[in-house]
Design a protein around this motif. Structure first.
Motif, PDB file in Angstrom:
ATOM      1  N   PHE A  65       0.807  -1.223   0.000  1.00 37.71           N
ATOM      2  CA  PHE A  65       0.000   0.000   0.000  1.00 37.71           C
ATOM      3  C   PHE A  65       0.838   1.270   0.000  1.00 37.71           C
ATOM      4  O   PHE A  65       0.464   2.259  -0.630  1.00 37.71           O
ATOM      5  N   ASP A  66       1.957   1.275   0.707  1.00 40.74           N
ATOM      6  CA  ASP A  66       2.796   2.480   0.723  1.00 40.74           C
ATOM      7  C   ASP A  66       3.350   2.781  -0.666  1.00 40.74           C
ATOM      8  O   ASP A  66       3.431   3.940  -1.074  1.00 40.74           O
ATOM      9  N   GLU A  67       3.703   1.740  -1.407  1.00 44.37           N
ATOM     10  CA  GLU A  67       4.188   1.934  -2.777  1.00 44.37           C
ATOM     11  C   GLU A  67       3.059   2.389  -3.696  1.00 44.37           C
ATOM     12  O   GLU A  67       3.280   3.143  -4.638  1.00 44.37           O
ATOM     13  N   SER A  72       0.650   6.649  -6.894  1.00 43.95           N
ATOM     14  CA  SER A  72      -0.469   7.567  -7.125  1.00 43.95           C
ATOM     15  C   SER A  72       0.007   9.009  -7.205  1.00 43.95           C
ATOM     16  O   SER A  72      -0.501   9.796  -7.999  1.00 43.95           O
ATOM     17  N   ASP A  73       0.984   9.358  -6.379  1.00 41.66           N
ATOM     18  CA  ASP A  73       1.501  10.721  -6.387  1.00 41.66           C
ATOM     19  C   ASP A  73       2.203  11.060  -7.699  1.00 41.66           C
ATOM     20  O   ASP A  73       2.259  12.227  -8.077  1.00 41.66           O
ATOM     21  N   VAL A  84      -7.399   6.088  -5.372  1.00 41.09           N
ATOM     22  CA  VAL A  84      -6.593   4.951  -4.908  1.00 41.09           C
ATOM     23  C   VAL A  84      -5.634   5.401  -3.812  1.00 41.09           C
ATOM     24  O   VAL A  84      -5.423   4.683  -2.832  1.00 41.09           O
ATOM     25  N   SER A  85      -5.087   6.597  -3.932  1.00 45.48           N
ATOM     26  CA  SER A  85      -4.171   7.107  -2.916  1.00 45.48           C
ATOM     27  C   SER A  85      -4.862   7.216  -1.565  1.00 45.48           C
ATOM     28  O   SER A  85      -4.301   6.814  -0.541  1.00 45.48           O
ATOM     29  N   GLY A  89      -4.027   4.734   1.541  1.00 50.47           N
ATOM     30  CA  GLY A  89      -3.583   5.340   2.792  1.00 50.47           C
ATOM     31  C   GLY A  89      -4.293   4.718   3.985  1.00 50.47           C
ATOM     32  O   GLY A  89      -3.671   4.390   5.001  1.00 50.47           O
ATOM     33  N   LYS A  90      -5.598   4.534   3.857  1.00 53.96           N
ATOM     34  CA  LYS A  90      -6.369   3.886   4.932  1.00 53.96           C
ATOM     35  C   LYS A  90      -5.939   2.438   5.108  1.00 53.96           C
ATOM     36  O   LYS A  90      -5.775   1.954   6.230  1.00 53.96           O
ATOM     37  N   LEU A  91      -5.757   1.730   4.008  1.00 55.82           N
ATOM     38  CA  LEU A  91      -5.342   0.328   4.094  1.00 55.82           C
ATOM     39  C   LEU A  91      -3.941   0.190   4.679  1.00 55.82           C
ATOM     40  O   LEU A  91      -3.684  -0.725   5.470  1.00 55.82           O
ATOM     41  N   ALA A  92      -3.045   1.085   4.318  1.00 58.20           N
ATOM     42  CA  ALA A  92      -1.685   1.050   4.872  1.00 58.20           C
ATOM     43  C   ALA A  92      -1.721   1.315   6.369  1.00 58.20           C
ATOM     44  O   ALA A  92      -0.993   0.678   7.140  1.00 58.20           O
TER      45      ALA A  92
END
Length: 118
Positions: A65-67, A72-73, A84-85, A89-92
């Motif tokens: 998720f961080d990747e 996304s950025d 998706v970002s 973020g929530k999932l990470a």
């Protein structure tokens, strides 16, 4: 005989009518420019989204998720990348919380086993 050619109409207009007609032509031109610019932005966003999705799928399958957020950025023109970002973020965040819980449980379990064995 009355002529309806644009030149005849323009010649028969007064000053105020010419000013109003000029403003209307300018507004129509600007509206057309906005339509063209929005169409270009939509096409660019769609192209960027396709590129983003190709790069996203392997990360999604691996739950990285961080990747996904950093990817996304990089795709600013894709509206889907923005969504998706936020989701990634929530999932990470949840993934990090779950890892902390597991470590805490493992630490408590290891301390409890170490105390019993003595």
């Amino acid at each position: 005989m009355v002529s309806f050619s644009p030149m005849h109409i323009w010649a028969s207009m007064g000053l105020l009518s010419k000013v109003i007609a000029s403003i209307l032509v300018l507004m129509a031109t600007m509206s057309l420019a906005v339509v063209v610019e929005r169409q270009i932005a939509i096409l660019r966003g769609a192209r960027e989204t396709r590129s983003f999705l190709r790069a996203l799928l392997p990360l999604l399958e691996a739950s990285r998720f961080d990747e996904m957020i950093s990817l996304s950025d990089k795709h600013k023109a894709s509206h889907f990348a923005r969504i998706v970002s936020a989701v990634a973020g929530k999932l990470a965040q949840r993934q990090r919380q779950e890892r902390r819980r597991r470590r805490a449980r493992a630490a408590r379990g290891g301390a409890a086993e170490g105390g019993r064995g003595r």
